[in-house]
Design an enzyme around this catalytic site. Structure first.
Site, PDB file in Angstrom:
ATOM      1  N   ARG A   1       0.837  -1.198   0.000  1.00 51.50           N
ATOM      2  CA  ARG A   1       0.000   0.000   0.000  1.00 51.50           C
ATOM      3  C   ARG A   1       0.875   1.252   0.000  1.00 51.50           C
ATOM      4  NH1 ARG A   1      -3.454   2.773   4.750  1.00 51.50           N
ATOM      5  NH2 ARG A   1      -4.479   4.340   3.444  1.00 51.50           N
ATOM      6  N   HIS A   2       0.383   2.305  -0.639  1.00 47.62           N
ATOM      7  CA  HIS A   2       1.123   3.560  -0.733  1.00 47.62           C
ATOM      8  C   HIS A   2       1.350   4.201   0.637  1.00 47.62           C
ATOM      9  CE1 HIS A   2      -2.377   6.041   0.235  1.00 47.62           C
ATOM     10  NE2 HIS A   2      -3.066   5.208  -0.525  1.00 47.62           N
TER      11      HIS A   2
ATOM     12  N   ARG B   1       0.228   8.900  -5.771  1.00 43.37           N
ATOM     13  CA  ARG B   1       0.718   8.444  -4.465  1.00 43.37           C
ATOM     14  C   ARG B   1       1.292   7.037  -4.525  1.00 43.37           C
ATOM     15  NH1 ARG B   1      -4.915   8.851  -4.301  1.00 43.37           N
ATOM     16  NH2 ARG B   1      -6.127   7.069  -3.533  1.00 43.37           N
TER      17      ARG B   1
ATOM     18  N   GLU C   1      -7.441   2.772  -6.651  1.00 42.66           N
ATOM     19  CA  GLU C   1      -8.331   2.616  -5.507  1.00 42.66           C
ATOM     20  C   GLU C   1      -9.791   2.586  -5.962  1.00 42.66           C
ATOM     21  OE1 GLU C   1      -9.151   1.361  -2.996  1.00 42.66           O
ATOM     22  OE2 GLU C   1      -8.243   2.466  -1.339  1.00 42.66           O
TER      23      GLU C   1
ATOM     24  N   HIS D   1      -3.517   0.320  -3.386  1.00 44.54           N
ATOM     25  CA  HIS D   1      -4.289   1.063  -2.398  1.00 44.54           C
ATOM     26  C   HIS D   1      -5.042   0.104  -1.482  1.00 44.54           C
ATOM     27  CE1 HIS D   1      -3.663   4.605  -5.068  1.00 44.54           C
ATOM     28  NE2 HIS D   1      -3.717   3.664  -6.000  1.00 44.54           N
TER      29      HIS D   1
END
Length: 245
Positions: free
Chosen positions: A50-51, A100, A124, A186
């Protein structure tokens, strides 16, 4: 927020342990180091990363597909996590095309010398009218939709699971046997895509808790079946700032 369930924590490799295992591509001229055999019986592994943190994460705003950049903390998280993940000697890095996620992938690409490939299906959940709102605002303005977790003009959990899960399957099919890919995405996309690969029925979605910023899960495929090998790795248990509930 990044889009469900109780918190879960995974194992955390220390940076010193990572450096002992590394032999990553980052050091030119060094002798080749055999790939770590921790999951040597898995024919394919996906590290679902995940970012890092954004300002909207901190403010509790639903990000969805709004292109919100990493904040300073998120950039530092990505640098630290990249040093650990480089030790796994990934064969490829695939990222959501949102900024991101790409900014999170960049330090790992620099350390490994790999090129980041983008896939929009790793984006996302589209949050529709919820994007930019806090959870309190969503509850007040859209109580029925909040109860069913279905954003107006956005994506359902089933749609996200199908989209992200199909992307993960494509990535796995492009790996050589024994290969490892780092997938930068995400919260909801990772969780729902992973649950689809694991074959969990929709009634059990949410059994796997949300990921913290810059944490990762590891899926392994053995004899044509996927297994969850690690979850929420790279972090100690902490509150999760995420659209995922």
């Amino acid at each position: 927020m990044d889009a469900g369930g109780s918190e879960a924590s995974g194992s955390e490799a220390s940076e010193s342990e990572a450096s002992e295992r590394s032999g990553a591509r980052a050091t030119e001229g060094s002798a080749a180091v055999p790939r770590a055999l921790r999951y040597g019986d898995e024919s394919t592994r996906l590290v679902l990363w995940r970012h890092g943190q954004t300002r909207w994460n901190v403010e509790g705003r639903f990000q969805g597909q709004s292109d919100i950049p990493l904040d300073t903390v998120g950039q530092e998280q990505a640098e630290r996590a990249a040093r650990l993940l480089a030790a796994l000697r990934p064969d490829m890095i695939i990222s959501s095309d949102l900024g991101r996620a790409l900014a999170t992938a960049a330090p790992l690409a620099r350390l490994t010398g790999l090129t980041v490939t983008t896939d929009k299906d790793l984006r996302e959940r589209h949050g529709g009218a919820w994007e930019g709102l806090t959870d309190v605002e969503i509850r007040a303005q859209y109580p029925a939709e909040h109860a069913s977790w279905l954003p107006p003009d956005g994506e359902s959990s089933a749609a996200v699971a199908e989209r992200a899960g199909a992307a993960l399957e494509r990535i796995a099919e492009n790996l050589e046997p024994g290969g490892l890919a780092v997938v930068v995405s995400h919260g909801a996309a990772i969780r729902l895509g992973a649950e689809r690969l694991l074959g969990l029925p929709e009634d059990f979605w949410g059994v796997v808790g949300p990921l913290a910023n810059c944490a990762w899960s590891v899926l392994g495929r053995r004899r044509s079946r996927w297994r969850l090998l690690e979850h929420n790795a790279g972090t100690l248990p902490e509150p999760v700032l995420s659209d995922d509930r």
